[in-house]
Design a protein around this motif. Structure first.
Motif, short mmCIF file in Angstrom:
data_model
loop_
_atom_site.label_atom_id
_atom_site.label_comp_id
_atom_site.label_asym_id
_atom_site.label_seq_id
_atom_site.Cartn_x
_atom_site.Cartn_y
_atom_site.Cartn_z
N GLN A 20 20.32 -8.12 6.83
CA GLN A 20 19.73 -9.07 7.76
C GLN A 20 18.22 -9.24 7.56
O GLN A 20 17.70 -10.34 7.65
CB GLN A 20 20.01 -8.62 9.20
CG GLN A 20 21.49 -8.61 9.54
CD GLN A 20 22.14 -9.96 9.35
OE1 GLN A 20 21.68 -10.96 9.91
NE2 GLN A 20 23.19 -10.01 8.54
N TRP A 43 15.54 -5.81 -4.77
CA TRP A 43 16.26 -7.00 -4.32
C TRP A 43 16.86 -7.77 -5.49
O TRP A 43 17.94 -8.32 -5.39
CB TRP A 43 15.36 -7.89 -3.47
CG TRP A 43 14.03 -8.23 -4.07
CD1 TRP A 43 13.72 -9.27 -4.89
CD2 TRP A 43 12.80 -7.52 -3.86
NE1 TRP A 43 12.39 -9.26 -5.22
CE2 TRP A 43 11.79 -8.19 -4.60
CE3 TRP A 43 12.44 -6.39 -3.12
CZ2 TRP A 43 10.46 -7.76 -4.62
CZ3 TRP A 43 11.12 -5.97 -3.14
CH2 TRP A 43 10.15 -6.65 -3.89
N SER A 94 14.59 -9.46 5.66
CA SER A 94 14.19 -10.13 4.43
C SER A 94 13.49 -9.15 3.48
O SER A 94 12.77 -8.25 3.92
CB SER A 94 13.24 -11.29 4.74
OG SER A 94 13.87 -12.25 5.55
N TRP A 95 13.70 -9.36 2.19
CA TRP A 95 12.99 -8.59 1.17
C TRP A 95 11.62 -9.24 0.93
O TRP A 95 11.50 -10.46 1.00
CB TRP A 95 13.77 -8.56 -0.13
CG TRP A 95 15.08 -7.83 -0.06
CD1 TRP A 95 16.32 -8.39 0.02
CD2 TRP A 95 15.28 -6.42 -0.05
NE1 TRP A 95 17.28 -7.42 0.05
CE2 TRP A 95 16.67 -6.19 0.02
CE3 TRP A 95 14.42 -5.32 -0.10
CZ2 TRP A 95 17.23 -4.91 0.03
CZ3 TRP A 95 14.97 -4.04 -0.08
CH2 TRP A 95 16.35 -3.84 -0.01
N ARG A 106 9.98 -10.71 -1.35
CA ARG A 106 10.17 -11.26 -2.69
C ARG A 106 8.88 -11.80 -3.30
O ARG A 106 8.82 -12.06 -4.51
CB ARG A 106 11.24 -12.35 -2.66
CG ARG A 106 12.63 -11.81 -2.32
CD ARG A 106 13.68 -12.91 -2.25
NE ARG A 106 14.99 -12.37 -1.91
CZ ARG A 106 15.89 -11.93 -2.80
NH1 ARG A 106 15.62 -12.02 -4.09
NH2 ARG A 106 17.05 -11.44 -2.41
#
Length: 419
Positions: free
Chosen positions: A349, A98, A351-352, A354
């Protein structure tokens, strides 16, 4: 550009995603000729650089290189310690996918690419017609490889390759590249003083290695020279020629983001498994936003670049063609996403994760050692998360009742440390 140092398409997953991308724009090792190479000095430490150069000179002349070309190219050349440092360095940590995509598919790069698509529309359309490779993809390659021609490297290609061929790893590979670079000089495309590139010898606006240059570079602008350094037309057409050879299908997508059903069997998310889109649909895999117009008989691979907590993608044959250019999943994703965004805004669309820390190289090695100690057979403990390691992780995940996505993380390592 792609490299035969790489493994099979889609074989490198998240922790090696940046193996061929040293920075953004990326510096990549291109795909090279499979022809065998002569290795006169398999143990360079036994020869001085001067003696090694004389042996190389004899070989080059036997292959048709003019003595004057060789002597001029090697005038004042000595090994470059900075190149050896770069070759031997193995960073402990790599950026997660990401973070790489944040930089590679930035708003500024998208905006600049759109401007260049319009500015060079006629040239790009002619290249597209001649080689069958979509213009947005070529501009995306241009953007990632050299920041649209603004960062082509500053190292002497001859000095870099001579250093690596003399005392680097994979000496046969580098010797082959060095001889190919001399052939380029012999052909007269560029003088040695202007033959600059990355520390690894990747050249021009599309970062071709010398063997790739000799096989795929073209003189698009018709000036009698294949100039990847100052001619954007030659550079982009050469990239198109390479992708055409790699099987690019004009007008077809590289892939698209998908949504997975609840209770999905993550064993299907294996880079070595390919199914038709119809078969994926039968498993409940649904394109995000309706997907793209593609034949249901098209074959695709399901890949989770950050494991089951991150986005999922179905990747088609054109993605595999990008991997021939650079065998890094993150790089190929960046090319596809960047090309899509040149045409219209397109965001991932899902989410990573993170909040998840990537395993460092020493931790990946430890993970492999512990997997082997527990009977899971991950292959060599080299820090490379390849097919065998992923299979071993999947078996452990199944044993623990966890989603078997084959993705290594800190939680998995800590579990093995306690066993």
């Amino acid at each position: 550009m792609p490299s035969q140092l790489s493994r099979s398409p889609l074989a490198l997953l998240p922790l090696l995603l940046l193996a061929a991308c040293a920075k953004a724009p990326a510096e990549n090792l291109p795909l090279t000729s499979s022809a065998p190479t002569t290795q006169i000095s398999s143990v360079p430490a036994l020869l001085s650089f001067a003696d090694w150069r004389q042996a190389l000179r004899a070989e080059a002349l036997s292959k048709g290189i003019d003595a004057a070309v060789f002597d001029h190219a090697f005038s004042g050349i000595i090994p470059d310690p900075a190149v050896m440092k770069a070759d031997s360095s193995q960073p402990e940590f790599t950026r997660p996918v990401w973070e790489y995509l944040d930089g590679a598919v930035s708003a500024s790069r998208i905006g600049r690419g759109r401007v260049l698509l319009a500015q060079h529309n006629l040239m790009l359309r002619e290249i597209e017609q001649r080689y069958g490779v979509d213009a947005p993809v070529l501009v995306a390659v241009w953007g990632l490889e050299s920041n649209f021609g603004n960062n082509i490297g500053s190292n002497s290609v001859i000095r870099s390759l001579a250093t690596l061929a003399y005392e680097g790893r994979r000496q046969g590979f580098w010797r082959n590249q060095l001889l190919a670079a001399l052939q380029i000089l012999q052909h007269g495309d560029i003088p040695s003083e202007r033959m600059i590139g990355s520390w690894a010898g990747a050249m021009g606006q599309t970062q071709f290695m010398p063997t790739t240059y000799n096989e795929h570079a073209v003189d698009f602008d018709g000036d009698g020279k294949r100039d990847l350094w100052t001619s954007s037309g030659d550079a982009l057409a050469s990239a198109a020629h390479y992708l055409q050879t790699s099987g690019w299908q004009r007008g077809q997508p590289w892939g698209f983001e998908v949504r997975l059903p609840k209770q999905f069997d993550y064993f299907h998310a294996d880079p070595e498994q390919r199914r038709t889109l119809a078969e994926w649909q039968a498993l409940g895999v649904v394109p995000v936003g309706g997907g793209k117009s593609v034949s249901p008989d098209s074959r695709a691979t399901l890949v989770l670049p950050a494991g089951h907590r991150g986005p999922a993608f179905l990747l088609l044959d054109n993605f595999r063609s990008i991997l021939r250019y650079n065998n890094s999943t993150s790089y190929a994703l960046a090319i596809g996403l960047l090309a899509d965004n040149f045409l219209k805004p397109s965001e991932i669309q899902a989410s990573w994760p993170r909040d998840e820390r990537q395993l460092g190289r020493s931790e990946r090695i430890e993970l492999q050692e512990l997997l082997a100690k527990n009977g899971f057979d991950p292959g060599p403990a080299d820090g490379i998360i390849g097919a065998n390691t992923r299979k071993a992780i999947r078996l452990l995940q199944l044993q623990q009742g966890e989603p078997a996505d084959g993705y290594p993380n800190l939680e998995l390592l800590e579990l093995l440390r306690t066993r």
